[in-house]
Scaffold this active site. Structure first.
Site, PDB file in Angstrom:
ATOM      1  N   TYR A 139       1.193  -0.980   0.255  1.00  0.00           N
ATOM      2  CA  TYR A 139       0.263   0.126  -0.156  1.00  0.00           C
ATOM      3  C   TYR A 139       0.908   1.110   0.073  1.00  0.00           C
ATOM      4  O   TYR A 139       0.697   2.316   0.358  1.00  0.00           O
ATOM      5  CB  TYR A 139      -0.614  -0.225   1.078  1.00  0.00           C
ATOM      6  CG  TYR A 139      -1.626  -0.935   1.085  1.00  0.00           C
ATOM      7  CD1 TYR A 139      -1.569  -2.359   0.789  1.00  0.00           C
ATOM      8  CD2 TYR A 139      -3.726  -0.174   1.386  1.00  0.00           C
ATOM      9  CE1 TYR A 139      -3.093  -3.469   1.684  1.00  0.00           C
ATOM     10  CE2 TYR A 139      -4.830  -1.153   1.360  1.00  0.00           C
ATOM     11  CZ  TYR A 139      -4.537  -2.470   1.381  1.00  0.00           C
ATOM     12  OH  TYR A 139      -5.367  -3.364   0.926  1.00  0.00           O
ATOM     13  N   LYS A 190       6.420 -14.109   2.769  1.00  0.00           N
ATOM     14  CA  LYS A 190       5.936 -14.670   1.150  1.00  0.00           C
ATOM     15  C   LYS A 190       7.348 -14.604   0.892  1.00  0.00           C
ATOM     16  O   LYS A 190       7.495 -14.653  -0.776  1.00  0.00           O
ATOM     17  CB  LYS A 190       5.332 -14.809   0.373  1.00  0.00           C
ATOM     18  CG  LYS A 190       4.645 -15.004  -0.430  1.00  0.00           C
ATOM     19  CD  LYS A 190       4.078 -16.320  -1.033  1.00  0.00           C
ATOM     20  CE  LYS A 190       4.168 -16.790  -2.139  1.00  0.00           C
ATOM     21  NZ  LYS A 190       3.225 -18.711  -1.832  1.00  0.00           N
ATOM     22  N   ASP A 223      -0.015 -18.343   1.905  1.00  0.00           N
ATOM     23  CA  ASP A 223      -0.878 -19.315   1.121  1.00  0.00           C
ATOM     24  C   ASP A 223      -2.108 -20.211   2.122  1.00  0.00           C
ATOM     25  O   ASP A 223      -2.127 -20.606   2.089  1.00  0.00           O
ATOM     26  CB  ASP A 223      -0.386 -19.581  -0.028  1.00  0.00           C
ATOM     27  CG  ASP A 223       1.118 -20.263  -0.513  1.00  0.00           C
ATOM     28  OD1 ASP A 223       1.321 -19.925   0.717  1.00  0.00           O
ATOM     29  OD2 ASP A 223       1.335 -20.798  -1.275  1.00  0.00           O
ATOM     30  N   ASP A 247      -4.485  -7.731   5.675  1.00  0.00           N
ATOM     31  CA  ASP A 247      -6.065  -7.164   4.222  1.00  0.00           C
ATOM     32  C   ASP A 247      -6.568  -7.898   4.439  1.00  0.00           C
ATOM     33  O   ASP A 247      -7.705  -8.721   4.585  1.00  0.00           O
ATOM     34  CB  ASP A 247      -5.828  -6.297   3.574  1.00  0.00           C
ATOM     35  CG  ASP A 247      -6.774  -6.268   2.714  1.00  0.00           C
ATOM     36  OD1 ASP A 247      -8.179  -5.534   3.905  1.00  0.00           O
ATOM     37  OD2 ASP A 247      -7.221  -5.879   1.513  1.00  0.00           O
ATOM     38  N   ASP A 251     -10.143 -10.637   6.856  1.00  0.00           N
ATOM     39  CA  ASP A 251     -11.527 -11.114   6.149  1.00  0.00           C
ATOM     40  C   ASP A 251     -11.514 -12.714   6.401  1.00  0.00           C
ATOM     41  O   ASP A 251     -12.375 -12.917   6.992  1.00  0.00           O
ATOM     42  CB  ASP A 251     -11.264 -10.626   4.461  1.00  0.00           C
ATOM     43  CG  ASP A 251     -11.958  -9.321   4.234  1.00  0.00           C
ATOM     44  OD1 ASP A 251     -11.879  -8.642   4.933  1.00  0.00           O
ATOM     45  OD2 ASP A 251     -12.252  -9.020   2.822  1.00  0.00           O
TER      46      ASP A 251
HETATM   47  C1  IPM Z   1      -9.377  -2.959   5.407  1.00  0.00           C
HETATM   48  C2  IPM Z   1      -9.914  -2.741   4.157  1.00  0.00           C
HETATM   49  C3  IPM Z   1      -9.371  -1.405   2.856  1.00  0.00           C
HETATM   50  C4  IPM Z   1      -7.898  -2.198   2.578  1.00  0.00           C
HETATM   51  C5  IPM Z   1     -10.346  -1.180   1.844  1.00  0.00           C
HETATM   52  C6  IPM Z   1     -11.598  -0.914   2.592  1.00  0.00           C
HETATM   53  C7  IPM Z   1      -9.474  -0.712   0.960  1.00  0.00           C
HETATM   54  O1  IPM Z   1     -10.542  -3.524   3.246  1.00  0.00           O
HETATM   55  O2  IPM Z   1      -9.366  -2.519   5.780  1.00  0.00           O
HETATM   56  O3  IPM Z   1      -8.759  -3.991   5.088  1.00  0.00           O
HETATM   57  O4  IPM Z   1      -7.501  -2.579   1.729  1.00  0.00           O
HETATM   58  O5  IPM Z   1      -7.357  -1.844   3.690  1.00  0.00           O
HETATM   59 MG    MG Z   2      -9.896  -5.376   3.739  1.00  0.00          MG
END
Ligand code: IPM
Ligand code: MG
Length: 359
Positions: A139, A190, A223, A247, A251
């Site tokens: 990022y 990785k 992975d 990130d 999720d």
């Molecule tokens: C998170 C989100 C963000 C990220 C998005 C909204 C860009 O997915 O905070 O995990 O990728 O950082």
């Molecule tokens: Mg995210």
């Protein structure tokens, strides 16, 4: 004496507006119950609507306006009619990166009453904290596009890692792991495929580990990590990973814990040179915005993280107890958890649980 915490509230877009309003109500109820501190919320209307009027997500002096607050309470960014990279870089990353909130902390647990999609996992087997590098890596924003639209178009996104950036996040994760009962850290990497930066990441992890002889640590390719999270969740405790890896893993973690609607996150500047920022992980969710059915639990949980950061740990514990009392009742589950409850009902129930908590 009653302390006053100045909080910058930035609800921004979609359900961010509903959950931050709920969070403020709950925090005020908690302050009233506790009696030793209160909040002063300053409200900022920045976000995608602001962008449509002003051409920017926040004013040029926006950061200056919130620079001296004790914390930032953030909703969500993203609107269907504003490109995601504009809303993200114009607001969330425009705060996180200059305020050097390099440690993104994402606790994951299966709260009482909530069902994990994993068979045989009911609660204690899944209790993790993911530490996400939040200032560089994938990022970093380094790259560009040339010859746009032509066949010879070239585009790059360069992941950039610095020794300072890697060392500080790995040290933060070791310290956090050290403070948890199991003293167990998994460093996600990785370095088999990414043979420069991720090899440096591994080397720095091994160096920093020397400072924490009481922490058990291991290394996992990202992975393979996804499989371990699903198959052997009980073998994990604290996890540290790069910006993009974490990130994605967070999720997965949120889904394994039952819903993205309960997952919180803290963007921390550990040195406290700048305010830290607390937000639910879920996005603006325009499909359910305005319907009053957003799950406010992620926002309440991140409010706990904010209270811990402010040093109000007993209040954070009280809020978490109230949240868990409420999640334990399936009648108070919002649709993301398969229930029918509204944001209002969940919020009222958490406030009632706070008021009735005399521990
Ligand atoms: C998170 C989100 C963000 C990220 C998005 C909204 C860009 O997915 O905070 O995990 O990728 O950082
Ligand atoms: Mg995210």
């Amino acid at each position: 004496m009653t302390k006053t915490y100045r909080i910058a509230a930035i609800p921004a877009d979609g359900i961010g507006i509903e959950v931050i309003a709920a969070g403020i109500e709950v925090l005020n109820a908690l302050a009233e119950k506790t009696g030793t501190f209160r909040f002063r919320f300053d409200h900022f209307d920045w976000g995608s609507d602001y962008y449509k009027t002003h051409g920017v997500m926040m004013p040029a002096d926006g950061r200056e306006q919130i620079r001296h607050h004790d914390a930032i309470f953030f909703g969500a960014v993203g609107a269907p009619d504003v490109p995601d990279h504009i809303s993200l870089w114009g607001l969330r990353l425009a705060i996180c990166q200059p305020f050097d909130q390099y440690a993104n902390v994402r606790p994951t647990r299966i709260l009482p009453g909530i069902t994990s999609p994993l068979r045989h996992v009911s609660g204690p087997e899944l209790d993790w904290v993911i530490v996400r590098e939040n200032s560089e890596g994938e990022y970093a924003g380094v790259g560009g596009r040339v010859h746009q639209g032509h066949p010879e178009e070239v585009a790059t996104d360069v992941s950039m890692m610095t020794r300072t950036g890697v060392a500080r996040i790995i040290r933060y994760a070791f310290r956090l792991a050290q403070g948890r009962p199991r003293k167990l850290l998994t460093v996600v990497t990785k370095s088999n495929a990414q043979r420069h930066a991720m090899v440096m990441w591994d080397e720095i992890a091994a160096e920093v580990a020397q400072e924490f002889p009481d922490v058990t640590w291991d290394k996992m390719l990202v992975d393979a990590m996804t499989m371990r999270m699903v198959i052997k969740p009980e073998t994990l405790d604290t996890i540290v990973a790069t910006n993009l890896h974490a990130d994605i893993l967070s999720d997965l973690a949120a889904a394994l814990a039952g819903s993205l609607g309960i997952a919180p996150t803290a963007n921390i500047n550990p040195e406290r040179k700048f305010p830290s920022m607390f937000e639910p992980i879920h996005g603006s969710a325009f499909d359910i915005a305005g319907k009053g059915i957003a799950n406010p639990v992620a926002t309440f949980w991140t409010a706990c993280q904010m209270l811990e950061h402010l040093g109000e740990t007993p209040a954070a514990d009280r809020l978490m107890r109230a949240v868990e009392r409420v999640t334990a009742d399936p009648g108070l589950h919002t649709p993301d958890l398969g229930g029918k409850a509204t944001t209002r009902q969940v919020t009222d129930a958490v406030i009632a649980a706070i008021q009735g908590d005399n521990e």
